[in-house]
Design a protein around this motif. Sequence first.
Motif, PDB file in Angstrom:
ATOM      1  N   GLU A 116      20.503  -5.111   1.431  1.00 41.98           N
ATOM      2  CA  GLU A 116      20.969  -3.801   1.881  1.00 41.98           C
ATOM      3  C   GLU A 116      20.845  -2.735   0.786  1.00 41.98           C
ATOM      4  OE1 GLU A 116      21.629  -0.937   4.191  1.00 41.98           O
ATOM      5  OE2 GLU A 116      21.329  -2.942   5.040  1.00 41.98           O
ATOM      6  N   THR A 117      21.014  -3.120  -0.480  1.00 40.40           N
ATOM      7  CA  THR A 117      20.893  -2.148  -1.578  1.00 40.40           C
ATOM      8  C   THR A 117      19.472  -1.576  -1.598  1.00 40.40           C
ATOM      9  OG1 THR A 117      22.266  -3.693  -2.785  1.00 40.40           O
ATOM     10  CG2 THR A 117      21.366  -1.878  -4.056  1.00 40.40           C
ATOM     11  N   GLN A 118      18.491  -2.468  -1.461  1.00 35.04           N
ATOM     12  CA  GLN A 118      17.089  -2.045  -1.437  1.00 35.04           C
ATOM     13  C   GLN A 118      16.830  -1.149  -0.225  1.00 35.04           C
ATOM     14  OE1 GLN A 118      12.748  -2.353  -2.326  1.00 35.04           O
ATOM     15  NE2 GLN A 118      14.536  -2.563  -3.535  1.00 35.04           N
ATOM     16  N   ARG A 119      17.369  -1.548   0.920  1.00 36.77           N
ATOM     17  CA  ARG A 119      17.138  -0.768   2.139  1.00 36.77           C
ATOM     18  C   ARG A 119      17.698   0.645   2.006  1.00 36.77           C
ATOM     19  NH1 ARG A 119      15.932  -4.000   6.724  1.00 36.77           N
ATOM     20  NH2 ARG A 119      15.898  -6.175   6.097  1.00 36.77           N
ATOM     21  N   SER A 120      18.916   0.769   1.455  1.00 45.35           N
ATOM     22  CA  SER A 120      19.485   2.121   1.400  1.00 45.35           C
ATOM     23  C   SER A 120      18.743   2.966   0.369  1.00 45.35           C
ATOM     24  CB  SER A 120      20.995   2.114   1.176  1.00 45.35           C
ATOM     25  OG  SER A 120      21.304   1.338   0.088  1.00 45.35           O
ATOM     26  N   MET A 121      18.263   2.331  -0.719  1.00 46.28           N
ATOM     27  CA  MET A 121      17.453   3.085  -1.695  1.00 46.28           C
ATOM     28  C   MET A 121      16.187   3.610  -0.999  1.00 46.28           C
ATOM     29  SD  MET A 121      14.527   2.889  -3.693  1.00 46.28           S
ATOM     30  CE  MET A 121      14.024   1.195  -4.015  1.00 46.28           C
ATOM     31  N   LEU A 122      15.538   2.739  -0.219  1.00 43.41           N
ATOM     32  CA  LEU A 122      14.286   3.130   0.450  1.00 43.41           C
ATOM     33  C   LEU A 122      14.534   4.245   1.459  1.00 43.41           C
ATOM     34  CD1 LEU A 122      12.792  -0.441   0.883  1.00 43.41           C
ATOM     35  CD2 LEU A 122      11.938   1.365  -0.633  1.00 43.41           C
ATOM     36  N   ARG A 123      15.644   4.119   2.200  1.00 41.10           N
ATOM     37  CA  ARG A 123      15.976   5.153   3.188  1.00 41.10           C
ATOM     38  C   ARG A 123      16.224   6.487   2.483  1.00 41.10           C
ATOM     39  NH1 ARG A 123      18.573   0.975   6.310  1.00 41.10           N
ATOM     40  NH2 ARG A 123      20.462   1.265   5.087  1.00 41.10           N
ATOM     41  N   SER A 124      16.885   6.426   1.301  1.00 39.54           N
ATOM     42  CA  SER A 124      17.202   7.670   0.586  1.00 39.54           C
ATOM     43  C   SER A 124      15.910   8.366   0.130  1.00 39.54           C
ATOM     44  CB  SER A 124      18.112   7.398  -0.609  1.00 39.54           C
ATOM     45  OG  SER A 124      17.376   6.764  -1.633  1.00 39.54           O
ATOM     46  N   LEU A 125      14.822   7.607   0.044  1.00 38.32           N
ATOM     47  CA  LEU A 125      13.530   8.204  -0.345  1.00 38.32           C
ATOM     48  C   LEU A 125      12.654   8.487   0.884  1.00 38.32           C
ATOM     49  CD1 LEU A 125      12.761   6.024  -3.500  1.00 38.32           C
ATOM     50  CD2 LEU A 125      13.567   8.384  -3.435  1.00 38.32           C
ATOM     51  N   ASN A 126      13.290   8.446   2.059  1.00 34.06           N
ATOM     52  CA  ASN A 126      12.607   8.763   3.331  1.00 34.06           C
ATOM     53  C   ASN A 126      11.562   7.738   3.757  1.00 34.06           C
ATOM     54  OD1 ASN A 126      14.069  11.074   3.838  1.00 34.06           O
ATOM     55  ND2 ASN A 126      12.704  12.294   2.524  1.00 34.06           N
ATOM     56  N   ALA A 127      11.606   6.527   3.186  1.00 29.39           N
ATOM     57  CA  ALA A 127      10.689   5.484   3.661  1.00 29.39           C
ATOM     58  C   ALA A 127      11.236   4.964   4.983  1.00 29.39           C
ATOM     59  CB  ALA A 127      10.608   4.361   2.644  1.00 29.39           C
ATOM     60  N   GLU A 128      10.339   4.663   5.919  1.00 26.78           N
ATOM     61  CA  GLU A 128      10.757   4.153   7.228  1.00 26.78           C
ATOM     62  C   GLU A 128      10.638   2.633   7.198  1.00 26.78           C
ATOM     63  OE1 GLU A 128       8.906   6.842  10.344  1.00 26.78           O
ATOM     64  OE2 GLU A 128       8.441   7.944   8.504  1.00 26.78           O
ATOM     65  N   VAL A 129      11.791   1.958   7.254  1.00 30.69           N
ATOM     66  CA  VAL A 129      11.822   0.505   7.061  1.00 30.69           C
ATOM     67  C   VAL A 129      12.046  -0.196   8.399  1.00 30.69           C
ATOM     68  CG1 VAL A 129      12.918  -1.394   5.802  1.00 30.69           C
ATOM     69  CG2 VAL A 129      12.819   0.893   4.770  1.00 30.69           C
ATOM     70  N   TYR A 130      11.151  -1.132   8.725  1.00 31.92           N
ATOM     71  CA  TYR A 130      11.262  -1.895   9.977  1.00 31.92           C
ATOM     72  C   TYR A 130      11.442  -3.367   9.647  1.00 31.92           C
ATOM     73  CZ  TYR A 130       9.517   2.123  12.595  1.00 31.92           C
ATOM     74  OH  TYR A 130       9.357   3.365  13.157  1.00 31.92           O
ATOM     75  N   THR A 131      12.399  -4.001  10.312  1.00 35.11           N
ATOM     76  CA  THR A 131      12.611  -5.434  10.141  1.00 35.11           C
ATOM     77  C   THR A 131      12.010  -6.135  11.349  1.00 35.11           C
ATOM     78  OG1 THR A 131      14.610  -4.965   8.915  1.00 35.11           O
ATOM     79  CG2 THR A 131      14.392  -7.201   9.772  1.00 35.11           C
ATOM     80  N   LEU A 132      10.924  -6.873  11.104  1.00 37.02           N
ATOM     81  CA  LEU A 132      10.188  -7.497  12.212  1.00 37.02           C
ATOM     82  C   LEU A 132       9.860  -8.935  11.824  1.00 37.02           C
ATOM     83  CD1 LEU A 132       7.546  -4.654  12.808  1.00 37.02           C
ATOM     84  CD2 LEU A 132       9.572  -5.075  14.194  1.00 37.02           C
ATOM     85  N   GLY A 133      10.495  -9.911  12.444  1.00 39.75           N
ATOM     86  CA  GLY A 133      10.226 -11.311  12.108  1.00 39.75           C
ATOM     87  C   GLY A 133      11.308 -11.854  11.192  1.00 39.75           C
ATOM     88  N   ALA A 134      11.443 -13.191  11.157  1.00 39.56           N
ATOM     89  CA  ALA A 134      12.513 -13.820  10.373  1.00 39.56           C
ATOM     90  C   ALA A 134      12.024 -14.232   8.985  1.00 39.56           C
ATOM     91  CB  ALA A 134      13.053 -15.020  11.141  1.00 39.56           C
ATOM     92  N   GLU A 135      11.061 -15.170   8.949  1.00 36.08           N
ATOM     93  CA  GLU A 135      10.555 -15.668   7.663  1.00 36.08           C
ATOM     94  C   GLU A 135       9.510 -14.728   7.078  1.00 36.08           C
ATOM     95  OE1 GLU A 135      11.384 -18.520   5.949  1.00 36.08           O
ATOM     96  OE2 GLU A 135      13.076 -18.487   7.343  1.00 36.08           O
ATOM     97  N   ARG A 136       8.573 -14.313   7.950  1.00 39.48           N
ATOM     98  CA  ARG A 136       7.488 -13.426   7.526  1.00 39.48           C
ATOM     99  C   ARG A 136       7.402 -12.278   8.518  1.00 39.48           C
ATOM    100  NH1 ARG A 136       2.105 -15.941   5.484  1.00 39.48           N
ATOM    101  NH2 ARG A 136       2.643 -15.116   3.459  1.00 39.48           N
ATOM    102  N   VAL A 137       6.716 -11.227   8.116  1.00 43.78           N
ATOM    103  CA  VAL A 137       6.615 -10.055   8.983  1.00 43.78           C
ATOM    104  C   VAL A 137       5.741 -10.385  10.205  1.00 43.78           C
ATOM    105  CG1 VAL A 137       5.748  -7.685   9.114  1.00 43.78           C
ATOM    106  CG2 VAL A 137       6.935  -8.475   7.048  1.00 43.78           C
ATOM    107  N   ASP A 138       6.215  -9.964  11.369  1.00 39.93           N
ATOM    108  CA  ASP A 138       5.437 -10.112  12.605  1.00 39.93           C
ATOM    109  C   ASP A 138       4.377  -9.002  12.599  1.00 39.93           C
ATOM    110  OD1 ASP A 138       4.441  -9.877  15.172  1.00 39.93           O
ATOM    111  OD2 ASP A 138       6.357 -10.326  16.146  1.00 39.93           O
ATOM    112  N   LEU A 139       3.143  -9.380  12.265  1.00 41.01           N
ATOM    113  CA  LEU A 139       2.094  -8.367  12.071  1.00 41.01           C
ATOM    114  C   LEU A 139       1.647  -7.731  13.383  1.00 41.01           C
ATOM    115  CD1 LEU A 139       0.010 -10.206   9.330  1.00 41.01           C
ATOM    116  CD2 LEU A 139       1.508  -8.233   9.009  1.00 41.01           C
ATOM    117  N   ILE A 140       1.735  -8.481  14.470  1.00 38.89           N
ATOM    118  CA  ILE A 140       1.359  -7.915  15.781  1.00 38.89           C
ATOM    119  C   ILE A 140       2.329  -6.774  16.117  1.00 38.89           C
ATOM    120  CG2 ILE A 140       1.165  -8.395  18.269  1.00 38.89           C
ATOM    121  CD1 ILE A 140       0.288 -11.258  17.483  1.00 38.89           C
ATOM    122  N   ALA A 141       3.618  -7.030  15.895  1.00 42.78           N
ATOM    123  CA  ALA A 141       4.636  -6.000  16.173  1.00 42.78           C
ATOM    124  C   ALA A 141       4.468  -4.817  15.215  1.00 42.78           C
ATOM    125  CB  ALA A 141       6.031  -6.604  16.054  1.00 42.78           C
ATOM    126  N   ALA A 142       4.134  -5.113  13.956  1.00 42.01           N
ATOM    127  CA  ALA A 142       3.984  -4.037  12.966  1.00 42.01           C
ATOM    128  C   ALA A 142       2.836  -3.100  13.371  1.00 42.01           C
ATOM    129  CB  ALA A 142       3.716  -4.630  11.583  1.00 42.01           C
TER     130      ALA A 142
END
Length: 229
Positions: A116-142
Amino acid sequence: MDRPYVHINVAATADGKIDTFERKGAAISSARDKERVDRLRAEADAVMVGGRTLRDEDPKLTVKSKILRAERMARGLTENPTKVGVASRLDLKPDSNFLTAGPARIFLFTTPQTDETQRSMLRSLNAEVYTLGAERVDLIAALRVLKENGINRLMVEGGAALNFELMRLGLVDELTIYVAPMIFGGEKAPTTAAGPGLVRSEAVSLKLARVESWDDGGVVLQYKVEMLK
Ligand SMILES: NC(=O)c1ccc[n+]([C@@H]2O[C@H](COP(=O)([O-])OP(=O)(O)OC[C@H]3O[C@@H](n4cnc5c(N)ncnc54)[C@H](OP(=O)(O)O)[C@@H]3O)[C@@H](O)[C@H]2O)c1
């Protein structure tokens, strides 16, 4: 199609390595190839890299040429393409090149492993963060998210794990390789595509579209990826 047109670009040695065993982002492209890559970036709506490339190389992913940036703006586009990072666990520094070089819109695709610390830092810099997939990123969804956000042409700039997974999933339309006249060797040096690998019958099939032989000793190979049946 519910994904962008996807074009992977790679600079490799004659033995297929995209870095040395040291994994410090070794220079492979010639000056002319750097210009070619800059033009490809300028033509893309977004540029994507994998988590290890993000961490080890910290690329800016911006268009270097002032002229190409001006041409983009004259076409009504943003100065730089959107930057996209894919990492199971994000650990970016707020002053990293990836986050600060711009201006550019930033998308990050990750999993619940990013804290969560990383996520809020990224949000504060206007990066758009998506959580897709459990172990690895779901590239089809991305890729679907990118398309929904107006990304019609995606350039992928490695590394080996991301290249492989996108090709394995049948998500790649085009592959361009600048083959530099050098050999790195090294079992641990990354190649154009890594991951667990494929058996022969499942090999990704390519159709050679163009070959250019350059004065700097390099060869540019442009392939269309034959889509899975
Ligand atoms: N010469 C060139 O053109 C070029 C271009 C770019 C990079 N490189 C080189 O390539 C090397 C890095 O390549 P790499 O293979 O180690 O890593 P990579 O492809 O840059 O990064 C893969 C990362 O993406 C994450 N990931 C999350 N979901 C994924 C998914 N569904 N599929 C694939 N990856 C997923 C992986 O996380 P987990 O594994 O933790 O799940 C891993 O952190 C560096 O040495 C860099 O210098 C060369």
